[in-house]
Enzyme design. Structure first.
Site, PDB file in Angstrom:
ATOM      1  N   TYR A 154      -1.840   7.272  -6.829  1.00 58.65           N
ATOM      2  CA  TYR A 154      -3.113   6.956  -5.725  1.00 58.65           C
ATOM      3  C   TYR A 154      -3.789   8.328  -5.991  1.00 58.65           C
ATOM      4  O   TYR A 154      -5.022   8.389  -5.720  1.00 58.65           O
ATOM      5  CB  TYR A 154      -2.528   6.606  -4.533  1.00 58.65           C
ATOM      6  CG  TYR A 154      -3.461   6.396  -3.356  1.00 58.65           C
ATOM      7  CD1 TYR A 154      -3.985   4.972  -3.603  1.00 58.65           C
ATOM      8  CD2 TYR A 154      -3.534   7.288  -2.184  1.00 58.65           C
ATOM      9  CE1 TYR A 154      -4.993   4.728  -2.317  1.00 58.65           C
ATOM     10  CE2 TYR A 154      -4.730   6.942  -1.421  1.00 58.65           C
ATOM     11  CZ  TYR A 154      -5.357   5.527  -1.453  1.00 58.65           C
ATOM     12  OH  TYR A 154      -6.105   5.248  -0.267  1.00 58.65           O
ATOM     13  N   LYS A 158      -7.684   8.547  -6.800  1.00 58.83           N
ATOM     14  CA  LYS A 158      -8.607   9.104  -5.765  1.00 58.83           C
ATOM     15  C   LYS A 158      -9.353  10.418  -6.093  1.00 58.83           C
ATOM     16  O   LYS A 158     -10.544  10.672  -5.648  1.00 58.83           O
ATOM     17  CB  LYS A 158      -8.071   9.070  -4.533  1.00 58.83           C
ATOM     18  CG  LYS A 158      -7.647   7.724  -3.863  1.00 58.83           C
ATOM     19  CD  LYS A 158      -8.808   6.721  -3.751  1.00 58.83           C
ATOM     20  CE  LYS A 158      -8.525   5.707  -2.803  1.00 58.83           C
ATOM     21  NZ  LYS A 158      -9.652   4.757  -2.906  1.00 58.83           N
TER      22      LYS A 158
HETATM   23  N1  NAD Z   1      -6.463   2.813   5.551  1.00 55.09           N
HETATM   24  C1  NAD Z   1      -6.711   4.443   5.387  1.00 55.09           C
HETATM   25  O1  NAD Z   1      -5.971   5.095   5.957  1.00 55.09           O
HETATM   26  C2  NAD Z   1      -7.226   4.810   4.135  1.00 55.09           C
HETATM   27  C3  NAD Z   1      -7.346   6.253   3.859  1.00 55.09           C
HETATM   28  C4  NAD Z   1      -7.980   6.904   2.718  1.00 55.09           C
HETATM   29  C5  NAD Z   1      -8.753   5.836   1.834  1.00 55.09           C
HETATM   30  N2  NAD Z   1      -8.736   4.358   2.049  1.00 55.09           N
HETATM   31  C6  NAD Z   1      -9.113   3.672   0.899  1.00 55.09           C
HETATM   32  O2  NAD Z   1     -10.164   2.750   1.642  1.00 55.09           O
HETATM   33  C7  NAD Z   1     -10.184   1.544   0.949  1.00 55.09           C
HETATM   34  C8  NAD Z   1      -9.867   0.112   1.862  1.00 55.09           C
HETATM   35  O3  NAD Z   1      -8.738   0.402   2.370  1.00 55.09           O
HETATM   36  P1  NAD Z   1      -8.495  -0.507   3.693  1.00 55.09           P
HETATM   37  O4  NAD Z   1      -7.425   0.458   4.386  1.00 55.09           O
HETATM   38  O5  NAD Z   1      -9.403  -1.131   4.178  1.00 55.09           O
HETATM   39  O6  NAD Z   1      -7.172  -1.307   2.984  1.00 55.09           O
HETATM   40  P2  NAD Z   1      -6.888  -3.054   2.929  1.00 55.09           P
HETATM   41  O7  NAD Z   1      -5.730  -3.365   2.277  1.00 55.09           O
HETATM   42  O8  NAD Z   1      -6.991  -3.406   4.392  1.00 55.09           O
HETATM   43  O9  NAD Z   1      -8.102  -3.668   2.139  1.00 55.09           O
HETATM   44  C9  NAD Z   1      -8.183  -3.571   0.837  1.00 55.09           C
HETATM   45  C10 NAD Z   1      -9.107  -4.792   0.268  1.00 55.09           C
HETATM   46  O10 NAD Z   1      -9.247  -4.599  -0.898  1.00 55.09           O
HETATM   47  C11 NAD Z   1      -9.091  -5.731  -1.733  1.00 55.09           C
HETATM   48  N3  NAD Z   1      -8.570  -5.554  -2.944  1.00 55.09           N
HETATM   49  C12 NAD Z   1      -7.292  -5.048  -3.784  1.00 55.09           C
HETATM   50  N4  NAD Z   1      -7.240  -5.161  -5.119  1.00 55.09           N
HETATM   51  C13 NAD Z   1      -8.530  -5.707  -5.409  1.00 55.09           C
HETATM   52  C14 NAD Z   1      -9.114  -5.938  -6.677  1.00 55.09           C
HETATM   53  N5  NAD Z   1      -8.495  -5.418  -7.476  1.00 55.09           N
HETATM   54  N6  NAD Z   1     -10.441  -6.393  -6.693  1.00 55.09           N
HETATM   55  C15 NAD Z   1     -10.724  -6.858  -5.624  1.00 55.09           C
HETATM   56  N7  NAD Z   1     -10.620  -6.610  -4.241  1.00 55.09           N
HETATM   57  C16 NAD Z   1      -9.324  -6.042  -4.273  1.00 55.09           C
HETATM   58  C17 NAD Z   1      -7.747  -6.425  -0.786  1.00 55.09           C
HETATM   59  O11 NAD Z   1      -7.662  -7.792  -1.160  1.00 55.09           O
HETATM   60  C18 NAD Z   1      -8.221  -6.138   0.636  1.00 55.09           C
HETATM   61  O12 NAD Z   1      -9.077  -7.021   0.933  1.00 55.09           O
HETATM   62  C19 NAD Z   1      -9.312   1.608  -0.202  1.00 55.09           C
HETATM   63  O13 NAD Z   1      -9.918   2.155  -1.478  1.00 55.09           O
HETATM   64  C20 NAD Z   1      -8.418   2.590   0.129  1.00 55.09           C
HETATM   65  O14 NAD Z   1      -7.557   3.350  -0.802  1.00 55.09           O
HETATM   66  C21 NAD Z   1      -7.951   3.903   3.071  1.00 55.09           C
END
Ligand code: NAD
Length: 246
Positions: A154, A158
């Site tokens: 990851y 990223k």
């Molecule tokens: N939550 C955190 O603390 C955090 C921190 C840093 C970065 N992020 C990043 O933010 C973004 C959103 O994360 P989140 O926390 O909302 O997670 P989440 O798991 O709630 O949502 C992720 C969404 O992406 C979709 N998804 C996964 N694989 C996919 C694919 N191959 N094609 C299309 N859709 C796909 C899932 O179905 C889901 O709806 C991600 O890129 C994550 O890495 C999150």
């Protein structure tokens, strides 16, 4: 005046979490959104929660498939007449130490984040350059800045998104297409709620502001990067972390 009046945005991974919060906030600012996500029922349910077909549409899309992402960005043009903003947000985690991580866990995370963001960036930029401009926002992570234990896959993906954002921004800046990235810290979503409590507590202890962020606090920064408020910004990375790893 709403900040995104009349704009059309595509949000990958928009059925829940940060992507859904971005869609919700964009609509509040006058935009229409197309959500691309894996599960058609969950994506359609998200569209209904956002106010239905007048403001949102669902497209079933796996971002690792170029054909799916092409259909997604084209849907913005056919359904709402334009593609002004692209949010490459879809993501997964497959955490494990290097000793235990399988090759498949490595490949899956690289594919969804890096290839997925590449697909979204190049295909959206292709439409935007013809239209004379647009804004692309790539969701990286603070894990890509500092590297986190158990996240060799990851963190690499990223950090790669940051390099990709800057390289792509240089290619299309003269065409009016701006490309920026956001690095969220600890944000409350399904992804982080799956974490064991002791890991959550350890991460929280690193946040100077003393609390996790809400998805809406990423969405408001996305509004800034999508709107003319950031008209002279491209290739930048904004950390939204409550001060963690500043
Ligand atoms: N939550 C955190 O603390 C955090 C921190 C840093 C970065 N992020 C990043 O933010 C973004 C959103 O994360 P989140 O926390 O909302 O997670 P989440 O798991 O709630 O949502 C992720 C969404 O992406 C979709 N998804 C996964 N694989 C996919 C694919 N191959 N094609 C299309 N859709 C796909 C899932 O179905 C889901 O709806 C991600 O890129 C994550 O890495 C999150």
């Amino acid at each position: 005046m709403a900040l995104l009046e009349g704009k059309t945005a595509v949000v990958t991974g928009g059925a829940q979490g940060i992507g859904f919060a971005i869609a919700e906030r964009f609509i509040a600012e006058g935009a229409r959104v197309v959500l691309g996500d894996l599960d058609p029922e969950a994506t359609e349910a998200a569209v209904q929660k956002l106010g239905g077909a007048d403001v949102a549409r669902a497209v079933t899309c796996d971002v690792t498939s170029a054909a799916d992402v092409e259909a997604l960005v084209n849907a913005a043009v056919t359904e709402f007449g334009a593609l002004d903003v692209m949010i490459n947000n879809a993501g997964i985690t497959r955490d494990a130490t290097m000793r235990k991580m399988t090759e498949d866990q490595f490949d899956q995370v690289i594919a969804v984040h890096l290839k997925g963001t590449w697909n979204g960036t190049r295909l959206a930029a292709g439409i935007m350059r013809e239209a004379g401009g647009g804004a692309i926002i790539n969701i990286s992570s603070i894990s890509g800045k500092v590297g986190l234990m158990g996240q060799t896959n990851y963190s690499a993906a990223k950090a790669g998104i940051v390099g990709m954002t800057k390289a792509a921004a240089k290619e299309v800046a003269h065409l009016g297409v701006r490309i920026n990235a956001i690095q969220p810290g600890l944000i409350r979503s399904a992804m982080t709620e799956a974490m064991p409590q002791r890991i959550w507590d350890a991460k929280l202890a690193e946040v100077p502001m003393g609390r996790a962020g809400e998805p809406g606090e990423i969405a408001s920064v996305a509004v800034f990067l999508a709107s003319d408020l950031s008209s002279y910004m491209t290739g930048t990375v904004l950390e939204v972390t409550g001060g963690r790893y500043m």
